[in-house]
Design a protein around this motif. Sequence first.
Motif, PDB file in Angstrom:
ATOM      1  N   ARG A 147       0.809  -1.232   0.000  1.00  0.00           N
ATOM      2  CA  ARG A 147       0.000   0.000   0.000  1.00  0.00           C
ATOM      3  C   ARG A 147       0.839   1.278   0.000  1.00  0.00           C
ATOM      4  O   ARG A 147       0.549   2.230  -0.711  1.00  0.00           O
ATOM      5  N   ARG A 148       1.875   1.313   0.850  1.00  0.00           N
ATOM      6  CA  ARG A 148       2.646   2.551   0.986  1.00  0.00           C
ATOM      7  C   ARG A 148       3.302   2.952  -0.326  1.00  0.00           C
ATOM      8  O   ARG A 148       3.188   4.090  -0.779  1.00  0.00           O
ATOM      9  N   ASN A 149       4.014   2.019  -0.956  1.00  0.00           N
ATOM     10  CA  ASN A 149       4.708   2.352  -2.195  1.00  0.00           C
ATOM     11  C   ASN A 149       3.765   2.466  -3.384  1.00  0.00           C
ATOM     12  O   ASN A 149       4.092   3.098  -4.388  1.00  0.00           O
ATOM     13  N   LEU A 150       2.582   1.874  -3.254  1.00  0.00           N
ATOM     14  CA  LEU A 150       1.588   1.985  -4.326  1.00  0.00           C
ATOM     15  C   LEU A 150       1.227   3.449  -4.568  1.00  0.00           C
ATOM     16  O   LEU A 150       0.994   3.873  -5.704  1.00  0.00           O
ATOM     17  N   ARG A 151       1.218   4.221  -3.491  1.00  0.00           N
ATOM     18  CA  ARG A 151       0.910   5.646  -3.629  1.00  0.00           C
ATOM     19  C   ARG A 151       1.938   6.353  -4.512  1.00  0.00           C
ATOM     20  O   ARG A 151       1.606   7.274  -5.256  1.00  0.00           O
TER      21      ARG A 151
END
Length: 877
Positions: free
Chosen positions: A508-512
């Motif tokens: 989720r974090r790097n997906l941003r």
Amino acid sequence: MATSVAWQPQEQGFNEICRLLEQQISPSSTADKSQIWQQLQQYSQFPDFNNYLAFILARAEGKSVEIRQAAGLLLKNNLRTAYKSMSPSNQQYIKSELLPCLGAADRHIRSTVGTIVSVVVQLGGIAGWLELLQALVTCLDSNDINHMEGAMDALSKICEDIPQVLDSDVPGLAERPINIFLPRLLQALFVSMDQYLQGLFLLSNDPSAEVRKLVCAAFNLLIEVRPSFLEPHLRNLFEYMLQVNKDTDDDVALEACEFWHSYFEAQLPHENLKEFLPRLVPVLLSNMIYADDDESLVEAEEDESLPDRDQDLKPRFHSSRLHGSENPEDDDDDIVNVWNLRKCSAAALDVLSNVFGDEILPTLMPVIQAKLSASGDEAWKDREAAVLALGAIAEGCIKGLYPHLSEIVAFLIPLLDDKFPLIRSISCWTLSRFSKFIVQDIGHQNGREQFEKVLMGLLKRILDTNKRVQEAACSAFATLEEEAAEELAPRLEIILQHLMMAFGKYQRRNLRIVYDAIGTLADAVGFELNQKYVANNYLDDMQPVYLDILMPPLIAKWQLLPNSDKDLFPLLECFTSIAQALGAGFTQFAQPVFQRCINIIQTQQLAKVDSVAAGAQYDKEFVVCCLDLLSGLAEGLGSGIESLVAQSNLRDMLLQCCMDDASDVRQSAFALLGDLARVCPVHLQARLSDFLDIAAKQLNTPKLKETVSVANNACWAIGELAVKARQEISPIVMTVVLCLVPILKHSEELNKSLIENSAITLGRLAWVCPELVSPHMEHFMQPWCIALSMIRDDTEKEDAFRGLCAMVKANPSGALSSLVFMCRAIASWHEIRSEELHNEVCQVLHGYKQMLRNGAWDQCMSALEPPVKDKLSKYQV
């Protein structure tokens, strides 16, 4: 314990409470402490129990300080829960007892009173206790040390707990509280500055790390607010900060490192520091090496298979849409999440490089080269710090580095494959810092080849298995995209393939960050994303090359996320960029995206008044993101959005958003209003007067500086509505003009974007209704023309000058006193592309030349600067 008008304690109640407090605090008491506490809690039910506590704190001088202090602390805790439900008379009694104790002889009593004062201000506000301000002023102005200390103690606690109340307007006060207190406090400090500095230097080598840290913090504050006091001591101060920059306590060293930032912000002579550079630069570089306990070392080991924890997800904030401004630069220097000595030292080196440029290279480069050449696994931190240093000086020292840039880049590219993940990640960041110069050399064969290597190297690292490297690579690639823009078009397919592979595997974090990279790519290559290829050898069977790669995964994610999931935010922002880039090419995806935005805004507007009925908690960011995506659709689809707007209740929903109490919602709402006015004004028609009234109110507010971005967008929207609605806006014209004129007259106090939009909107109103505006033109011609001369050539500037010409025709004498300024505004054009407008401007100038006889025209021309006269020559005057 009955309450009377003039409250007095009953002796029995007073003695009983004192007895309980004494037993509660006495270490030798055999009484059951929990039972005593229950008894005190029972007494709390009496309406005037807190009056007794205030009386004991303030007046029970026959009792021990400990009992009085215990009464005060219990009072503080009680007030937190009971203050707002207390009767006004009891509130007033407690406040009246506290004020005389600000200057109590005993410091423990003063300190306790200061704590309670802060709680009362927190609960009742300054406006509910104006007597406190007078009492604090009286104490500060006193020569009694107890009174002064008591006031400063109370103020420090208010500053710590609720600083905003001191910097807010208070009904009944001519100025904000901070403006009452600050001059007195500063005056007291300035009068005693020599003793204060002497005290700081005495404490500078204190054995306590906390004291040394506070000494550094004091010097940092002083150099920010009154650098002149430190100027005579600068050599000693530099020596001290150099020494403390190497302190064994990282917090002390960090505070010392902050000094170098503060020094340059104070705009003191740079030359003072020059001789210290050979000693300072190596210290900074040494402090850029990862500490053994740095949390990044642990994070760097995290494999992509480990799911993100909630605490890994940094809060994200969407920036509301702003018309006419440059996009604020992202903080591409955010290479570590926590501000620490390493990052502060890198930032200080960045500042030094920007101030001294290549002068630091003779000291710095040998140290960097030595660290880069250090071999062996145990030296990886030195190598990493050297790569960080190269990135830190990339901007400031570029002149000296540029001749060696291809070797530097060639050295960095293999480091993208280093075995240590933190070297891979810092290499991504450092390459991104050179991306502007890497792109500049694309015109040469060698430069093109190096660009390709950097591009492919970053794409490879985007698919790294390490989360930290993924993040750094994706962010670095987004920076490269911004610089390369259309140069990316030939490699779009492979770029999209890598980004969508990352999209499929990131947590989720790097997906941003992937969303950001996709959005940045769309902004960079624009319409190229629509490119199609011929399928099955039939010319009429054209298939999209890039959209087939890009859109299916995004749409799948879009359908998967519920309307209340905050992971929608970056996806909405990504779609905004894609819609603007594709233009009409987004039509096939527009209807479900448009409808979902409407649904989300509706749900949020309901949640604001009834979260149960809405089935969601209100979060204004959903509204802001959806409004901005609708703006992106309007910009991308143009008039193609009309059918979607016609079948929705967007108009009424937008009107509600324009009246929202949150400024960022209003800001995005007015941006959408302006965008809709451009492409489908007919659907705003029924509520046109309401939209104009609400927009005008944003320009006429005492808090204009605080909501300047809202005013900016509202002003632009009024101009767009004026151009489309023409005479229908006449009822509101003078209301808006009267708001715009003060903005133009105080341009130095407001931001550039608002001034430009005000000038354009005033011109558009004049173009549409010259008969209404022209009688007043002499009151605003000068500041208006100054603002017009600052605007770049575009169609909006053309509209403003059409208004200028229309007004001059209607009232030629109104511009006579400002003719020089008008000539400068006309000369600000590089080229008026509209032949019709060019001819109108010619007519205006020739009209004045004929009007001004007997040398008056020549006198006007003589007041103009030579470049202005040269530019006016194209109009044959």
